[in-house]
Write a protein that holds these residues in place. Structure first.
Motif, PDB file in Angstrom:
ATOM      1  N   PHE A 114       0.698  -1.352  -0.128  1.00 45.55           N
ATOM      2  CA  PHE A 114       0.408  -0.296  -0.065  1.00 45.55           C
ATOM      3  C   PHE A 114       1.392   1.320  -0.159  1.00 45.55           C
ATOM      4  CE2 PHE A 114      -3.226  -2.995   1.077  1.00 45.55           C
ATOM      5  CZ  PHE A 114      -4.285  -2.114   0.724  1.00 45.55           C
ATOM      6  N   HIS A 115       0.353   2.490  -0.666  1.00 48.93           N
ATOM      7  CA  HIS A 115       0.797   4.042  -0.053  1.00 48.93           C
ATOM      8  C   HIS A 115       0.262   4.379   0.564  1.00 48.93           C
ATOM      9  CE1 HIS A 115       4.159   2.254  -3.405  1.00 48.93           C
ATOM     10  NE2 HIS A 115       2.983   2.039  -4.346  1.00 48.93           N
ATOM     11  N   VAL A 116       0.277   5.519   1.681  1.00 42.73           N
ATOM     12  CA  VAL A 116      -0.434   5.143   2.561  1.00 42.73           C
ATOM     13  C   VAL A 116      -0.511   6.866   2.914  1.00 42.73           C
ATOM     14  CG1 VAL A 116      -0.689   5.236   5.084  1.00 42.73           C
ATOM     15  CG2 VAL A 116       0.139   3.322   4.141  1.00 42.73           C
ATOM     16  N   THR A 117      -1.027   7.283   2.929  1.00 39.42           N
ATOM     17  CA  THR A 117      -1.268   9.257   2.847  1.00 39.42           C
ATOM     18  C   THR A 117      -1.924   9.758   3.751  1.00 39.42           C
ATOM     19  OG1 THR A 117      -1.750  10.047   0.153  1.00 39.42           O
ATOM     20  CG2 THR A 117      -2.039  11.332   1.827  1.00 39.42           C
ATOM     21  N   PRO A 118      -1.157  10.060   4.984  1.00 43.79           N
ATOM     22  CA  PRO A 118      -1.516  10.790   6.529  1.00 43.79           C
ATOM     23  C   PRO A 118      -1.976  11.937   6.420  1.00 43.79           C
ATOM     24  CG  PRO A 118       0.586   9.611   6.317  1.00 43.79           C
ATOM     25  CD  PRO A 118       0.427  10.151   4.832  1.00 43.79           C
ATOM     26  N   VAL A 119      -3.511  11.767   6.918  1.00 43.45           N
ATOM     27  CA  VAL A 119      -4.072  12.706   6.931  1.00 43.45           C
ATOM     28  C   VAL A 119      -4.627  13.469   8.134  1.00 43.45           C
ATOM     29  CG1 VAL A 119      -7.048  14.376   6.448  1.00 43.45           C
ATOM     30  CG2 VAL A 119      -5.527  12.339   4.483  1.00 43.45           C
ATOM     31  N   VAL A 120      -4.359  15.006   8.270  1.00 43.22           N
ATOM     32  CA  VAL A 120      -3.915  15.385   9.216  1.00 43.22           C
ATOM     33  C   VAL A 120      -5.263  16.527  10.106  1.00 43.22           C
ATOM     34  CG1 VAL A 120      -2.597  16.507  11.047  1.00 43.22           C
ATOM     35  CG2 VAL A 120      -1.654  15.073   9.213  1.00 43.22           C
ATOM     36  N   ALA A 121      -5.803  15.777  11.377  1.00 40.96           N
ATOM     37  CA  ALA A 121      -7.469  16.564  11.877  1.00 40.96           C
ATOM     38  C   ALA A 121      -6.848  16.503  12.915  1.00 40.96           C
ATOM     39  CB  ALA A 121      -7.994  15.455  11.396  1.00 40.96           C
ATOM     40  N   TRP A 122      -7.815  17.521  13.729  1.00 41.94           N
ATOM     41  CA  TRP A 122      -8.090  18.625  14.652  1.00 41.94           C
ATOM     42  C   TRP A 122      -9.851  18.492  15.075  1.00 41.94           C
ATOM     43  CZ3 TRP A 122      -6.435  19.181  19.144  1.00 41.94           C
ATOM     44  CH2 TRP A 122      -6.922  20.490  20.058  1.00 41.94           C
ATOM     45  N   TRP A 123     -10.120  17.476  15.866  1.00 41.99           N
ATOM     46  CA  TRP A 123     -11.310  17.112  16.886  1.00 41.99           C
ATOM     47  C   TRP A 123     -12.037  18.556  17.763  1.00 41.99           C
ATOM     48  CZ3 TRP A 123     -11.380  11.476  19.181  1.00 41.99           C
ATOM     49  CH2 TRP A 123     -13.174  11.157  19.046  1.00 41.99           C
ATOM     50  N   GLU A 124     -12.237  19.289  16.777  1.00 39.83           N
ATOM     51  CA  GLU A 124     -12.873  20.722  17.306  1.00 39.83           C
ATOM     52  C   GLU A 124     -13.948  20.412  18.146  1.00 39.83           C
ATOM     53  OE1 GLU A 124     -13.331  23.346  14.415  1.00 39.83           O
ATOM     54  OE2 GLU A 124     -14.771  22.440  13.318  1.00 39.83           O
ATOM     55  N   SER A 125     -14.846  18.896  17.822  1.00 37.01           N
ATOM     56  CA  SER A 125     -16.027  19.285  19.152  1.00 37.01           C
ATOM     57  C   SER A 125     -16.121  17.032  19.319  1.00 37.01           C
ATOM     58  CB  SER A 125     -17.424  19.434  18.642  1.00 37.01           C
ATOM     59  OG  SER A 125     -18.306  19.095  18.818  1.00 37.01           O
ATOM     60  N   PRO A 126     -15.578  16.928  19.908  1.00 38.56           N
ATOM     61  CA  PRO A 126     -15.118  15.264  20.844  1.00 38.56           C
ATOM     62  C   PRO A 126     -16.368  14.826  20.764  1.00 38.56           C
ATOM     63  CG  PRO A 126     -13.253  16.610  21.077  1.00 38.56           C
ATOM     64  CD  PRO A 126     -14.520  17.938  20.702  1.00 38.56           C
ATOM     65  N   SER A 127     -16.441  13.518  20.310  1.00 41.22           N
ATOM     66  CA  SER A 127     -18.182  12.666  20.299  1.00 41.22           C
ATOM     67  C   SER A 127     -17.440  11.304  20.465  1.00 41.22           C
ATOM     68  CB  SER A 127     -18.030  12.884  18.993  1.00 41.22           C
ATOM     69  OG  SER A 127     -17.909  11.614  17.482  1.00 41.22           O
ATOM     70  N   PRO A 128     -17.971  10.595  20.962  1.00 41.45           N
ATOM     71  CA  PRO A 128     -18.242   9.229  21.702  1.00 41.45           C
ATOM     72  C   PRO A 128     -17.121   8.192  20.562  1.00 41.45           C
ATOM     73  CG  PRO A 128     -20.228   9.548  22.587  1.00 41.45           C
ATOM     74  CD  PRO A 128     -19.400  10.855  21.064  1.00 41.45           C
ATOM     75  N   VAL A 129     -16.526   7.296  20.742  1.00 42.25           N
ATOM     76  CA  VAL A 129     -15.560   6.505  19.918  1.00 42.25           C
ATOM     77  C   VAL A 129     -15.644   5.156  19.931  1.00 42.25           C
ATOM     78  CG1 VAL A 129     -14.922   8.340  18.203  1.00 42.25           C
ATOM     79  CG2 VAL A 129     -12.935   7.153  20.248  1.00 42.25           C
ATOM     80  N   HIS A 130     -15.979   3.957  19.473  1.00 41.69           N
ATOM     81  CA  HIS A 130     -15.359   2.473  20.198  1.00 41.69           C
ATOM     82  C   HIS A 130     -15.151   1.705  18.572  1.00 41.69           C
ATOM     83  CE1 HIS A 130     -19.488   3.175  18.106  1.00 41.69           C
ATOM     84  NE2 HIS A 130     -19.252   1.891  17.834  1.00 41.69           N
ATOM     85  N   ALA A 131     -15.100   0.737  19.406  1.00 46.36           N
ATOM     86  CA  ALA A 131     -14.618  -0.494  18.107  1.00 46.36           C
ATOM     87  C   ALA A 131     -15.658  -0.161  17.228  1.00 46.36           C
ATOM     88  CB  ALA A 131     -13.210  -2.000  18.390  1.00 46.36           C
ATOM     89  N   ALA A 132     -16.147  -0.083  16.255  1.00 50.43           N
ATOM     90  CA  ALA A 132     -17.481  -0.513  15.349  1.00 50.43           C
ATOM     91  C   ALA A 132     -17.287  -1.671  14.532  1.00 50.43           C
ATOM     92  CB  ALA A 132     -17.440   0.667  14.665  1.00 50.43           C
ATOM     93  N   GLU A 133     -15.708  -2.258  14.600  1.00 49.70           N
ATOM     94  CA  GLU A 133     -16.337  -3.049  13.625  1.00 49.70           C
ATOM     95  C   GLU A 133     -14.591  -4.790  14.020  1.00 49.70           C
ATOM     96  OE1 GLU A 133     -13.029  -1.997  10.032  1.00 49.70           O
ATOM     97  OE2 GLU A 133     -14.720  -1.713   9.384  1.00 49.70           O
ATOM     98  N   ALA A 134     -15.144  -5.574  13.443  1.00 45.50           N
ATOM     99  CA  ALA A 134     -14.602  -6.975  14.656  1.00 45.50           C
ATOM    100  C   ALA A 134     -12.944  -6.907  14.195  1.00 45.50           C
ATOM    101  CB  ALA A 134     -14.463  -8.165  12.782  1.00 45.50           C
ATOM    102  N   GLU A 135     -12.221  -5.775  13.564  1.00 51.59           N
ATOM    103  CA  GLU A 135     -10.790  -5.697  12.969  1.00 51.59           C
ATOM    104  C   GLU A 135     -10.546  -5.006  14.025  1.00 51.59           C
ATOM    105  OE1 GLU A 135     -10.235  -2.702   9.450  1.00 51.59           O
ATOM    106  OE2 GLU A 135     -10.668  -4.425   8.520  1.00 51.59           O
ATOM    107  N   VAL A 136     -10.936  -4.177  14.346  1.00 55.97           N
ATOM    108  CA  VAL A 136     -10.347  -3.089  15.270  1.00 55.97           C
ATOM    109  C   VAL A 136     -10.916  -3.786  17.056  1.00 55.97           C
ATOM    110  CG1 VAL A 136     -11.125  -1.023  16.836  1.00 55.97           C
ATOM    111  CG2 VAL A 136     -10.853  -1.152  14.144  1.00 55.97           C
TER     112      VAL A 136
END
Length: 211
Positions: A114-136
């Motif tokens: 793979f050739h990977v492009t890192p995308v930098v972002a800022w979480w200006e309004s954080p919300s809950p996150v979780h392992a949403a699929e089996a591979e995580v």
């Protein structure tokens, strides 16, 4: 009303800061992918970054720590779209609270092609996150202060692959390879490093070297 957290000064203009100062390698014809380097505010001050740990059952990069992300789909208009879509699929990220700041140079992954492009972002309004699929297996917001701590830094080596590069171990997360290289480069670029013992070389555990 949801609080909006302003972009910290050290992340302002990150794409321009990175131009010519981040690691670059020739990018060939491998499949394109993108990952989301999502920084956010911490209660009490400072910032953190979202990292995931992949499931031990996966065929590639099992158990490894990574940024949310994956392969570019035909409908994705840009690496930013890929990174945000994958983050929604993998950790349930609400993209409405995310502000994309720019992209870093694409880097090849020798193991997968793979050739990977890192995308930098800022979480200006954080919300809950979780392992949403089996591979995580795990999702964590890792403080930048912990990544800066010299006690959490060392040089990871994989002798059979002639690999040696900066690595981190924080809160049970063993961060090495592509993820650690990009993290180290960005933290160095933005002045978020302290002197650490680069001569502290540790062989990467076998469980993280499985292909």
């Amino acid at each position: 009303m949801t609080d909006i957290h302003p972009v910290p000064s050290w992340l302002t203009g990150i794409e321009e800061q990175a131009a010519g100062r981040m690691p670059t390698f020739p990018v060939g014809e491998g499949r394109r992918s993108a990952v989301l380097m999502l920084f956010g505010p911490r209660d009490g001050g400072g910032e953190d970054i979202v990292l995931t740990q992949r499931a031990d059952t996966l065929r590639q990069h099992a158990g490894q720590v990574s940024f949310p992300g994956g392969g570019v789909d035909p409908q994705d208009a840009s690496p930013q779209e890929t990174a945000l879509r994958e983050a929604h699929e993998e950790i349930g990220l609400d993209r409405a609270g995310v502000r994309v700041l720019g992209t870093l140079p694409s880097l090849p992954l020798s193991v997968t092609g793979f050739h990977v492009t890192p995308v930098v972002a800022w979480w200006e309004s954080p919300s809950p996150v979780h392992a949403a699929e089996a591979e995580v297996a795990r999702v964590e917001r890792v403080p930048i202060a912990d990544l800066m701590d010299p006690a959490n830094r060392f040089t990871a080596i994989a002798p059979a692959r002639r690999f040696a590069a900066p690595a981190f171990e924080v809160d049970g997360l063993y961060i090495w390879g592509f993820t650690a290289i990009v993290l180290d480069a960005l933290l160095t670029l933005t002045g978020h490093t302290l002197p650490w013992d680069e001569s502290d070389e540790r062989v990467v555990p076998e469980r993280y070297r499985r292909r």
